[in-house]
Design a protein around this motif. Structure first.
Motif, PDB file in Angstrom:
ATOM      1  N   ALA A  72      46.301 -69.450  56.304  1.00 57.22           N
ATOM      2  CA  ALA A  72      46.637 -69.048  57.601  1.00 57.22           C
ATOM      3  C   ALA A  72      48.082 -68.893  57.904  1.00 57.22           C
ATOM      4  CB  ALA A  72      45.923 -70.144  58.592  1.00 57.22           C
ATOM      5  N   ARG A  73      48.887 -69.667  56.884  1.00 56.29           N
ATOM      6  CA  ARG A  73      50.385 -69.579  57.156  1.00 56.29           C
ATOM      7  C   ARG A  73      50.679 -68.617  55.934  1.00 56.29           C
ATOM      8  NH1 ARG A  73      52.546 -75.575  56.720  1.00 56.29           N
ATOM      9  NH2 ARG A  73      53.868 -75.755  58.712  1.00 56.29           N
ATOM     10  N   LYS A  74      51.767 -68.149  56.106  1.00 51.68           N
ATOM     11  CA  LYS A  74      52.430 -66.900  55.288  1.00 51.68           C
ATOM     12  C   LYS A  74      52.665 -67.504  53.739  1.00 51.68           C
ATOM     13  CE  LYS A  74      56.344 -63.830  54.811  1.00 51.68           C
ATOM     14  NZ  LYS A  74      57.518 -63.498  55.366  1.00 51.68           N
ATOM     15  N   GLY A  75      51.953 -66.751  52.855  1.00 53.20           N
ATOM     16  CA  GLY A  75      52.046 -66.985  51.218  1.00 53.20           C
ATOM     17  C   GLY A  75      50.881 -67.942  50.943  1.00 53.20           C
ATOM     18  N   ARG A  76      49.960 -68.446  51.705  1.00 54.13           N
ATOM     19  CA  ARG A  76      49.079 -69.501  51.197  1.00 54.13           C
ATOM     20  C   ARG A  76      47.796 -69.005  50.450  1.00 54.13           C
ATOM     21  NH1 ARG A  76      53.472 -71.368  53.561  1.00 54.13           N
ATOM     22  NH2 ARG A  76      53.462 -73.646  54.175  1.00 54.13           N
ATOM     23  N   THR A  77      47.967 -67.779  49.927  1.00 56.55           N
ATOM     24  CA  THR A  77      46.917 -67.222  49.084  1.00 56.55           C
ATOM     25  C   THR A  77      47.775 -66.747  48.040  1.00 56.55           C
ATOM     26  OG1 THR A  77      47.071 -64.864  49.893  1.00 56.55           O
ATOM     27  CG2 THR A  77      45.460 -66.592  50.977  1.00 56.55           C
ATOM     28  N   ASP A  78      46.897 -66.302  46.773  1.00 54.95           N
ATOM     29  CA  ASP A  78      47.721 -66.086  45.494  1.00 54.95           C
ATOM     30  C   ASP A  78      48.473 -64.520  46.057  1.00 54.95           C
ATOM     31  OD1 ASP A  78      47.049 -68.345  44.425  1.00 54.95           O
ATOM     32  OD2 ASP A  78      45.614 -67.150  42.976  1.00 54.95           O
ATOM     33  N   ALA A  79      47.307 -63.675  46.614  1.00 57.02           N
ATOM     34  CA  ALA A  79      47.980 -62.301  46.720  1.00 57.02           C
ATOM     35  C   ALA A  79      49.338 -62.298  47.844  1.00 57.02           C
ATOM     36  CB  ALA A  79      46.954 -61.453  47.724  1.00 57.02           C
ATOM     37  N   ALA A  80      49.154 -63.142  48.711  1.00 57.82           N
ATOM     38  CA  ALA A  80      50.419 -63.190  49.689  1.00 57.82           C
ATOM     39  C   ALA A  80      51.679 -63.876  48.883  1.00 57.82           C
ATOM     40  CB  ALA A  80      50.247 -64.100  50.803  1.00 57.82           C
ATOM     41  N   LEU A  81      51.330 -64.937  48.058  1.00 55.11           N
ATOM     42  CA  LEU A  81      52.381 -65.483  47.306  1.00 55.11           C
ATOM     43  C   LEU A  81      53.097 -64.463  46.121  1.00 55.11           C
ATOM     44  CD1 LEU A  81      53.771 -68.279  46.884  1.00 55.11           C
ATOM     45  CD2 LEU A  81      52.242 -68.570  44.946  1.00 55.11           C
ATOM     46  N   ALA A  82      52.456 -63.338  45.725  1.00 58.82           N
ATOM     47  CA  ALA A  82      52.792 -62.586  44.913  1.00 58.82           C
ATOM     48  C   ALA A  82      53.805 -61.488  45.600  1.00 58.82           C
ATOM     49  CB  ALA A  82      51.570 -61.691  44.143  1.00 58.82           C
ATOM     50  N   ALA A  83      53.013 -61.453  46.842  1.00 59.80           N
ATOM     51  CA  ALA A  83      53.880 -60.322  47.651  1.00 59.80           C
ATOM     52  C   ALA A  83      55.334 -60.791  48.019  1.00 59.80           C
ATOM     53  CB  ALA A  83      53.112 -59.960  48.922  1.00 59.80           C
ATOM     54  N   ARG A  84      55.139 -62.263  48.436  1.00 56.74           N
ATOM     55  CA  ARG A  84      56.581 -62.850  48.893  1.00 56.74           C
ATOM     56  C   ARG A  84      57.366 -62.951  47.518  1.00 56.74           C
ATOM     57  NH1 ARG A  84      59.905 -63.150  52.405  1.00 56.74           N
ATOM     58  NH2 ARG A  84      61.179 -65.123  52.669  1.00 56.74           N
ATOM     59  N   ALA A  85      56.891 -63.242  46.501  1.00 55.65           N
ATOM     60  CA  ALA A  85      57.602 -63.190  45.122  1.00 55.65           C
ATOM     61  C   ALA A  85      58.591 -61.899  45.227  1.00 55.65           C
ATOM     62  CB  ALA A  85      57.059 -63.352  43.847  1.00 55.65           C
ATOM     63  N   ALA A  86      57.774 -60.692  45.406  1.00 46.93           N
ATOM     64  CA  ALA A  86      58.415 -59.556  45.261  1.00 46.93           C
ATOM     65  C   ALA A  86      59.439 -59.280  46.415  1.00 46.93           C
ATOM     66  CB  ALA A  86      57.257 -58.370  45.312  1.00 46.93           C
ATOM     67  N   GLU A  87      59.081 -59.588  47.606  1.00 46.94           N
ATOM     68  CA  GLU A  87      60.367 -59.834  48.324  1.00 46.94           C
ATOM     69  C   GLU A  87      61.464 -60.443  48.313  1.00 46.94           C
ATOM     70  OE1 GLU A  87      58.624 -61.085  51.969  1.00 46.94           O
ATOM     71  OE2 GLU A  87      56.951 -59.610  52.182  1.00 46.94           O
ATOM     72  N   LEU A  88      61.468 -61.579  47.496  1.00 45.93           N
ATOM     73  CA  LEU A  88      62.216 -62.509  47.304  1.00 45.93           C
ATOM     74  C   LEU A  88      63.289 -62.001  46.083  1.00 45.93           C
ATOM     75  CD1 LEU A  88      60.867 -66.049  47.602  1.00 45.93           C
ATOM     76  CD2 LEU A  88      62.457 -65.052  49.150  1.00 45.93           C
ATOM     77  N   SER A  89      62.360 -61.537  45.149  1.00 48.47           N
ATOM     78  CA  SER A  89      63.177 -60.760  44.011  1.00 48.47           C
ATOM     79  C   SER A  89      64.125 -59.739  44.466  1.00 48.47           C
ATOM     80  CB  SER A  89      62.226 -60.313  43.099  1.00 48.47           C
ATOM     81  OG  SER A  89      62.706 -59.796  41.931  1.00 48.47           O
ATOM     82  N   ALA A  90      63.612 -58.825  45.228  1.00 41.19           N
ATOM     83  CA  ALA A  90      64.294 -57.657  45.888  1.00 41.19           C
ATOM     84  C   ALA A  90      65.433 -58.320  46.642  1.00 41.19           C
ATOM     85  CB  ALA A  90      63.419 -56.797  46.935  1.00 41.19           C
ATOM     86  N   THR A  91      65.300 -59.037  47.390  1.00 43.06           N
ATOM     87  CA  THR A  91      66.515 -59.599  48.400  1.00 43.06           C
ATOM     88  C   THR A  91      67.403 -60.342  47.514  1.00 43.06           C
ATOM     89  OG1 THR A  91      64.992 -59.818  50.033  1.00 43.06           O
ATOM     90  CG2 THR A  91      67.040 -60.951  50.369  1.00 43.06           C
ATOM     91  N   TYR A  92      67.269 -61.069  46.984  1.00 42.31           N
ATOM     92  CA  TYR A  92      68.284 -62.043  46.123  1.00 42.31           C
ATOM     93  C   TYR A  92      68.220 -61.890  44.409  1.00 42.31           C
ATOM     94  CZ  TYR A  92      67.226 -64.582  50.366  1.00 42.31           C
ATOM     95  OH  TYR A  92      67.238 -65.007  51.799  1.00 42.31           O
ATOM     96  N   LEU A  93      67.547 -61.206  44.110  1.00 44.34           N
ATOM     97  CA  LEU A  93      67.634 -60.858  42.439  1.00 44.34           C
ATOM     98  C   LEU A  93      67.772 -59.532  42.061  1.00 44.34           C
ATOM     99  CD1 LEU A  93      65.351 -63.702  41.358  1.00 44.34           C
ATOM    100  CD2 LEU A  93      67.557 -63.906  41.527  1.00 44.34           C
ATOM    101  N   GLY A  94      67.999 -58.378  43.126  1.00 45.39           N
ATOM    102  CA  GLY A  94      67.914 -57.401  42.816  1.00 45.39           C
ATOM    103  C   GLY A  94      66.719 -56.554  42.030  1.00 45.39           C
ATOM    104  N   GLY A  95      65.907 -57.250  42.434  1.00 45.41           N
ATOM    105  CA  GLY A  95      64.595 -56.794  41.920  1.00 45.41           C
ATOM    106  C   GLY A  95      63.983 -56.756  40.561  1.00 45.41           C
ATOM    107  N   ARG A  96      65.106 -57.652  39.956  1.00 48.67           N
ATOM    108  CA  ARG A  96      65.150 -57.752  38.449  1.00 48.67           C
ATOM    109  C   ARG A  96      64.105 -58.590  37.737  1.00 48.67           C
ATOM    110  NH1 ARG A  96      69.917 -59.869  36.381  1.00 48.67           N
ATOM    111  NH2 ARG A  96      70.291 -60.942  38.312  1.00 48.67           N
TER     112      ARG A  96
END
Length: 213
Positions: A72-96
């Motif tokens: 129910a909270r953001k990122g508490r499923t594998d799919a949501a966690l993977a989506a959040r990882a993509a967001e964080l990579s794009a924001t802080y790691l240039g998507g690398r």
């Protein structure tokens, strides 16, 4: 409550599990775990004390409207966690950092997260799921950075410098580990759902071991 008794449920029919812990002395915790309301109490509680505190903590969960559904909270499923990882990579790691897989695991009790750069895989301990999102984001970003730099060297920490909650999250996890190592915590629970048996609020920490990611 005890063995052989009628299974407990909340007012709306969710299952209830009572966990007794010898490590608890005064505190009582209540939290949701995979759709089950868990009430953690000291092992020395009498049957009457158990009934009293289970009722009190279930009512507390009801009043606070604590979520029942897993994820129910953001990122508490594998799919949501993977989506959040993509967001964080794009924001802080240039998507690398592009992981092949990102998932929650239940077999990591000595670390918050782990990464295998050669395979591009990331695993986060399920014990993080009750923690604030900014803490989860830090651990996730930490493991994403490991896909780019395997060691904890200067280059690695430069990758995390842009994330504004890095130092705060590190301190949070260190505090959790400090409390756990001294037997001050026994359950994966939200601090808001922990009460001292004397009636005072008493924050307790997660039992996930060291803060090494």
């Amino acid at each position: 409550m005890g063995a052989g008794s009628v299974p407990l449920t909340t007012a709306d029919g969710a299952p209830v599990e009572v966990r007794r812990s010898a490590r608890r002395r005064r505190t009582v915790a209540a939290f949701w775990e995979n759709g089950t309301a868990v009430v953690a109490i000291p092992a020395h509680f009498s049957g009457a004390q158990e009934r009293e505190w289970v009722d009190r903590m279930l009512e507390k969960l009801r009043r606070q409207g604590t979520r029942r559904r897993a994820g129910a909270r953001k990122g508490r499923t594998d799919a949501a966690l993977a989506a959040r990882a993509a967001e964080l990579s794009a924001t802080y790691l240039g998507g690398r950092a592009v992981p092949a897989s990102v998932r929650w695991v239940t077999n990591q009790n000595s670390r918050w997260g782990s990464a295998t750069p050669s395979e591009g895989t990331i695993r986060l301990s399920h014990k993080l799921q009750q923690m604030p999102q900014w803490v989860i984001d830090y651990v996730l970003l930490h493991e994403l950075a490991h896909l780019l730099v395997a060691a904890h060297n200067a280059a690695f920490w430069r990758l995390l410098a842009a994330y504004p909650e890095t130092e705060r999250a590190k301190a949070f996890l260190e505090g959790v580990s400090f409390a756990t190592a001294r037997g001050l915590a026994a359950d994966n629970s939200d601090a808001d759902d922990v009460l001292d048996a004397g009636g005072d609020m008493d924050a307790e920490a997660d039992e996930a071991g060291t803060a090494a990611c």
